[in-house]
Every structure is written in C-alpha cells, then in structure tokens.
Scaffold this motif. Sequence first.
Motif, PDB file in Angstrom:
ATOM      1  N   MET A  11      49.058  33.861  35.481  1.00  0.00           N
ATOM      2  CA  MET A  11      49.260  34.110  36.128  1.00  0.00           C
ATOM      3  C   MET A  11      48.754  34.015  37.864  1.00  0.00           C
ATOM      4  O   MET A  11      47.977  34.883  37.727  1.00  0.00           O
ATOM      5  CB  MET A  11      50.492  35.051  36.970  1.00  0.00           C
ATOM      6  N   ARG A  12      49.109  33.274  38.855  1.00  0.00           N
ATOM      7  CA  ARG A  12      48.776  33.625  40.564  1.00  0.00           C
ATOM      8  C   ARG A  12      49.285  33.596  40.983  1.00  0.00           C
ATOM      9  O   ARG A  12      50.587  33.739  41.113  1.00  0.00           O
ATOM     10  CB  ARG A  12      48.566  31.843  40.446  1.00  0.00           C
ATOM     11  N   THR A  63      43.432  40.305  31.575  1.00  0.00           N
ATOM     12  CA  THR A  63      42.494  40.115  32.649  1.00  0.00           C
ATOM     13  C   THR A  63      42.217  40.118  34.040  1.00  0.00           C
ATOM     14  O   THR A  63      43.732  39.200  33.854  1.00  0.00           O
ATOM     15  CB  THR A  63      41.659  39.230  32.314  1.00  0.00           C
ATOM     16  N   PHE A  64      42.288  40.175  35.225  1.00  0.00           N
ATOM     17  CA  PHE A  64      42.308  40.279  36.386  1.00  0.00           C
ATOM     18  C   PHE A  64      41.057  39.868  37.299  1.00  0.00           C
ATOM     19  O   PHE A  64      39.900  40.830  37.607  1.00  0.00           O
ATOM     20  CB  PHE A  64      43.537  41.291  37.356  1.00  0.00           C
ATOM     21  N   GLN A  65      41.452  38.755  37.928  1.00  0.00           N
ATOM     22  CA  GLN A  65      40.795  38.640  39.903  1.00  0.00           C
ATOM     23  C   GLN A  65      41.111  38.687  40.660  1.00  0.00           C
ATOM     24  O   GLN A  65      42.562  38.090  40.436  1.00  0.00           O
ATOM     25  CB  GLN A  65      40.351  37.248  39.264  1.00  0.00           C
ATOM     26  N   ASP A  84      50.149  38.768  59.799  1.00  0.00           N
ATOM     27  CA  ASP A  84      49.719  37.553  60.256  1.00  0.00           C
ATOM     28  C   ASP A  84      50.530  36.818  59.668  1.00  0.00           C
ATOM     29  O   ASP A  84      50.519  35.484  60.601  1.00  0.00           O
ATOM     30  CB  ASP A  84      48.723  37.466  61.782  1.00  0.00           C
ATOM     31  N   GLY A  85      50.369  35.902  58.408  1.00  0.00           N
ATOM     32  CA  GLY A  85      51.134  35.036  58.167  1.00  0.00           C
ATOM     33  C   GLY A  85      49.582  34.621  57.337  1.00  0.00           C
ATOM     34  O   GLY A  85      49.954  33.342  56.662  1.00  0.00           O
ATOM     35  N   THR A  86      48.770  34.636  57.948  1.00  0.00           N
ATOM     36  CA  THR A  86      47.924  34.150  57.237  1.00  0.00           C
ATOM     37  C   THR A  86      47.676  34.605  56.000  1.00  0.00           C
ATOM     38  O   THR A  86      47.074  35.585  55.853  1.00  0.00           O
ATOM     39  CB  THR A  86      46.315  34.311  57.597  1.00  0.00           C
ATOM     40  N   PHE A  87      46.589  32.735  55.100  1.00  0.00           N
ATOM     41  CA  PHE A  87      46.595  33.532  53.273  1.00  0.00           C
ATOM     42  C   PHE A  87      45.364  34.935  53.378  1.00  0.00           C
ATOM     43  O   PHE A  87      44.949  34.368  53.916  1.00  0.00           O
ATOM     44  CB  PHE A  87      45.945  32.367  52.654  1.00  0.00           C
ATOM     45  N   GLY A  88      45.766  35.597  53.018  1.00  0.00           N
ATOM     46  CA  GLY A  88      44.623  36.600  52.331  1.00  0.00           C
ATOM     47  C   GLY A  88      44.014  36.445  50.837  1.00  0.00           C
ATOM     48  O   GLY A  88      42.365  36.671  51.002  1.00  0.00           O
ATOM     49  N   SER A  89      44.520  36.840  50.085  1.00  0.00           N
ATOM     50  CA  SER A  89      44.163  36.385  48.474  1.00  0.00           C
ATOM     51  C   SER A  89      44.418  36.197  47.635  1.00  0.00           C
ATOM     52  O   SER A  89      45.563  36.351  47.821  1.00  0.00           O
ATOM     53  CB  SER A  89      43.334  37.551  48.160  1.00  0.00           C
ATOM     54  N   VAL A  90      44.118  35.311  46.101  1.00  0.00           N
ATOM     55  CA  VAL A  90      44.973  35.639  45.194  1.00  0.00           C
ATOM     56  C   VAL A  90      44.625  36.039  44.190  1.00  0.00           C
ATOM     57  O   VAL A  90      43.551  36.545  43.819  1.00  0.00           O
ATOM     58  CB  VAL A  90      44.053  33.745  44.643  1.00  0.00           C
ATOM     59  N   ARG A  91      45.445  36.507  43.538  1.00  0.00           N
ATOM     60  CA  ARG A  91      45.345  37.065  42.528  1.00  0.00           C
ATOM     61  C   ARG A  91      45.777  36.928  40.893  1.00  0.00           C
ATOM     62  O   ARG A  91      46.825  36.014  41.023  1.00  0.00           O
ATOM     63  CB  ARG A  91      46.422  38.855  42.219  1.00  0.00           C
ATOM     64  N   THR A  92      45.143  35.866  40.034  1.00  0.00           N
ATOM     65  CA  THR A  92      44.185  35.831  38.309  1.00  0.00           C
ATOM     66  C   THR A  92      44.907  37.435  37.712  1.00  0.00           C
ATOM     67  O   THR A  92      44.698  38.138  37.574  1.00  0.00           O
ATOM     68  CB  THR A  92      43.517  34.616  38.192  1.00  0.00           C
ATOM     69  N   ILE A  93      45.989  37.047  36.973  1.00  0.00           N
ATOM     70  CA  ILE A  93      46.036  37.613  35.824  1.00  0.00           C
ATOM     71  C   ILE A  93      46.499  37.040  35.129  1.00  0.00           C
ATOM     72  O   ILE A  93      47.455  36.364  34.772  1.00  0.00           O
ATOM     73  CB  ILE A  93      47.316  38.763  36.117  1.00  0.00           C
ATOM     74  N   SER A  94      45.828  37.510  33.340  1.00  0.00           N
ATOM     75  CA  SER A  94      45.893  37.005  32.206  1.00  0.00           C
ATOM     76  C   SER A  94      45.904  37.733  31.168  1.00  0.00           C
ATOM     77  O   SER A  94      45.409  39.480  31.089  1.00  0.00           O
ATOM     78  CB  SER A  94      45.096  36.331  31.562  1.00  0.00           C
ATOM     79  N   ARG A  95      46.962  37.725  30.360  1.00  0.00           N
ATOM     80  CA  ARG A  95      47.204  38.974  29.356  1.00  0.00           C
ATOM     81  C   ARG A  95      47.498  37.891  27.766  1.00  0.00           C
ATOM     82  O   ARG A  95      47.929  37.465  27.465  1.00  0.00           O
ATOM     83  CB  ARG A  95      48.625  39.571  29.318  1.00  0.00           C
ATOM     84  N   GLN A  96      46.752  38.388  26.284  1.00  0.00           N
ATOM     85  CA  GLN A  96      47.034  38.001  25.392  1.00  0.00           C
ATOM     86  C   GLN A  96      47.381  39.014  24.598  1.00  0.00           C
ATOM     87  O   GLN A  96      46.995  40.088  24.478  1.00  0.00           O
ATOM     88  CB  GLN A  96      45.523  37.779  25.037  1.00  0.00           C
TER      89      GLN A  96
END
Length: 60
Positions: A1-2, A36-38, A9-21
């Motif tokens: 999942m991303r 796991t997450f990043q 202020d509307g600007t792009f801040g970050s991407v969080r990637t989550i994975s589960r097994q």
Amino acid sequence: MRIFFYNPDGTFGSVRTISRQIEIGSDPDTFAGTITFQVAAPDGHVLMKGCGTETATRID
C-alpha cells in the motif's frame, strides 16, 4: 500500500509504503505475520524504515 502525504500548504510531503504478509495458522483461529514500512521524501530519499511481527488468536 502506498499513501501520499501533503504538507498544510498543499505541497507534496512524503510517500509511505506499507507491506504486510500474513500466514493463517494450522487452524483458522490463528495467524502470524510481518509488516514493513518506509517513509520517503519527495526526492525519493528514505527518511525512515522499519519492520515488525504480529500474531493473533480469535477470542470467542
């Protein structure tokens, strides 16, 4: 999942990637898994990452 996060202020801040097994136990009332997450900055630089484990048992 991303998941995409934006600053107030509307600007792009970050991407969080989550994975589960998840693996179901020998009966359908238990499972175990890993996660796991990043977190990455807009330029792709990894700011934070981590992992963990989980177990569960159904309660009647």
